[in-house]
Design an enzyme around this catalytic site. Structure first.
Site, PDB file in Angstrom:
ATOM      1  N   ARG A   1     -12.021 -43.541  19.620  1.00 20.62           N
ATOM      2  CA  ARG A   1     -10.972 -44.536  19.348  1.00 20.62           C
ATOM      3  C   ARG A   1     -10.124 -44.724  20.592  1.00 20.62           C
ATOM      4  O   ARG A   1      -9.871 -43.775  21.321  1.00 20.62           O
ATOM      5  CB  ARG A   1     -10.053 -44.044  18.218  1.00 20.62           C
ATOM      6  CG  ARG A   1     -10.623 -44.246  16.861  1.00 20.62           C
ATOM      7  CD  ARG A   1      -9.500 -44.162  15.829  1.00 20.62           C
ATOM      8  NE  ARG A   1     -10.059 -43.800  14.539  1.00 20.62           N
ATOM      9  CZ  ARG A   1      -9.792 -42.662  13.890  1.00 20.62           C
ATOM     10  NH1 ARG A   1      -8.945 -41.785  14.408  1.00 20.62           N
ATOM     11  NH2 ARG A   1     -10.346 -42.403  12.732  1.00 20.62           N
TER      12      ARG A   1
ATOM     13  N   ARG B   1      12.191 -36.807   9.534  1.00 23.26           N
ATOM     14  CA  ARG B   1      11.673 -37.101  10.864  1.00 23.26           C
ATOM     15  C   ARG B   1      12.777 -37.117  11.908  1.00 23.26           C
ATOM     16  O   ARG B   1      12.536 -37.352  13.083  1.00 23.26           O
ATOM     17  CB  ARG B   1      10.991 -38.470  10.859  1.00 23.26           C
ATOM     18  CG  ARG B   1       9.681 -38.440  10.124  1.00 23.26           C
ATOM     19  CD  ARG B   1       8.947 -39.687  10.477  1.00 23.26           C
ATOM     20  NE  ARG B   1       7.595 -39.643   9.968  1.00 23.26           N
ATOM     21  CZ  ARG B   1       6.590 -40.239  10.575  1.00 23.26           C
ATOM     22  NH1 ARG B   1       6.791 -40.904  11.693  1.00 23.26           N
ATOM     23  NH2 ARG B   1       5.397 -40.189  10.064  1.00 23.26           N
TER      24      ARG B   1
ATOM     25  N   LYS C   1      -1.215 -31.184   8.294  1.00 22.94           N
ATOM     26  CA  LYS C   1      -0.116 -30.900   7.361  1.00 22.94           C
ATOM     27  C   LYS C   1      -0.268 -31.651   6.037  1.00 22.94           C
ATOM     28  O   LYS C   1       0.087 -31.120   4.997  1.00 22.94           O
ATOM     29  CB  LYS C   1       1.240 -31.178   8.005  1.00 22.94           C
ATOM     30  CG  LYS C   1       1.522 -32.632   8.195  1.00 22.94           C
ATOM     31  CD  LYS C   1       2.926 -32.869   8.673  1.00 22.94           C
ATOM     32  CE  LYS C   1       3.114 -34.308   9.078  1.00 22.94           C
ATOM     33  NZ  LYS C   1       2.923 -35.286   7.990  1.00 22.94           N
TER      34      LYS C   1
END
Ligand SMILES: [Zn+2]
Length: 228
Positions: free
Chosen positions: A169, A103, A26
């Site tokens: 990771r 959010r 995004k």
């Protein structure tokens, strides 16, 4: 592209929110759209980092506490007012692309009461694909990023750019992504319904390549601009 910029400038005030789950791309879409329409890309993550580093900003210390710890700022009013300040600056008068906000449903309502938007883009990616993107990601010590399936290196386990050894990771596990998705859905699904009810939601198929996602995104704005 120059033509799109010209059309956009003549109509003015294109205000867009770009939303999407983790690794939906995004941020990239928001940046590309901002460049194409020649209006600012207001990334809230970036904005908070800038404030945290700005020694002259009265809230720098407060913001830095959270930003440096990689945490969300719990005080919604604080974030709301920082964003309102940002989009009231001169460079945002012809419109802007807001990324990384809202959010929470509280923030979405705050926006609805204080600012108006033309579009809320949702870069929609299925949970299965998000998990696949994250779990298959491999990086080298210099941070070059690859994917076992979507962006493989020429030699397995070796970075094409620097020759460094690839590794996974430690946050790129199925469990951690699933937990992040759970948190994302808890809040974002409410926000998505909120914007759908307002008739602002534009769903974009984010399972495609970056260029295809962008083609679909920009098409909606350009089609509307040409209609006016
Ligand atoms: Zn590398």
């Amino acid at each position: 592209m120059a033509k799109i910029k010209k059309i956009a400038k003549n109509k003015q005030n294109i205000k867009v929110i770009v939303m999407g789950p983790p690794v939906s791309g995004k941020g990239t879409q928001a940046r590309l759209l901002a460049e194409t329409l020649d209006i600012p890309h207001v990334s809230v993550g970036q904005l908070l980092h800038e404030i945290a580093r700005d020694k002259k900003h009265p809230l720098a210390e407060e913001v830095a506490k959270y930003v440096n710890a990689g945490k969300m700022i719990p005080d919604e009013d604080l974030v709301n007012s920082l964003i309102r300040q940002r989009v009231r600056q001169d460079d945002c008068q012809d419109g802007y692309i807001l990324d990384g906000y809202p959010r929470s449903i509280g923030q979405a309502k705050f926006l609805a009461e204080n600012l108006s938007f033309n579009y809320v883009y949702l870069i929609n990616v299925s949970d299965e694909i998000i998990i696949e993107r994250v779990v298959g990601r491999r990086v080298c010590p210099k941070g070059h990023s690859w994917h076992l399936k979507y962006l493989p290196t020429r030699r397995a386990g070796i970075c094409d750019i620097c020759g460094g050894k690839l590794f996974q990771r430690k946050d790129d596990t199925k469990k951690i992504v699933q937990d992040r998705l759970k948190i994302y859905h808890e809040e974002m699904d409410k926000i998505i319904s909120f914007y759908r009810r307002q008739g602002l939601l534009v769903k974009i198929n984010g399972d495609q390549h970056v260029e295809e996602v962008f083609r679909d995104t920009v098409k909606v704005v350009v089609d509307d601009l040409l209609k006016k």
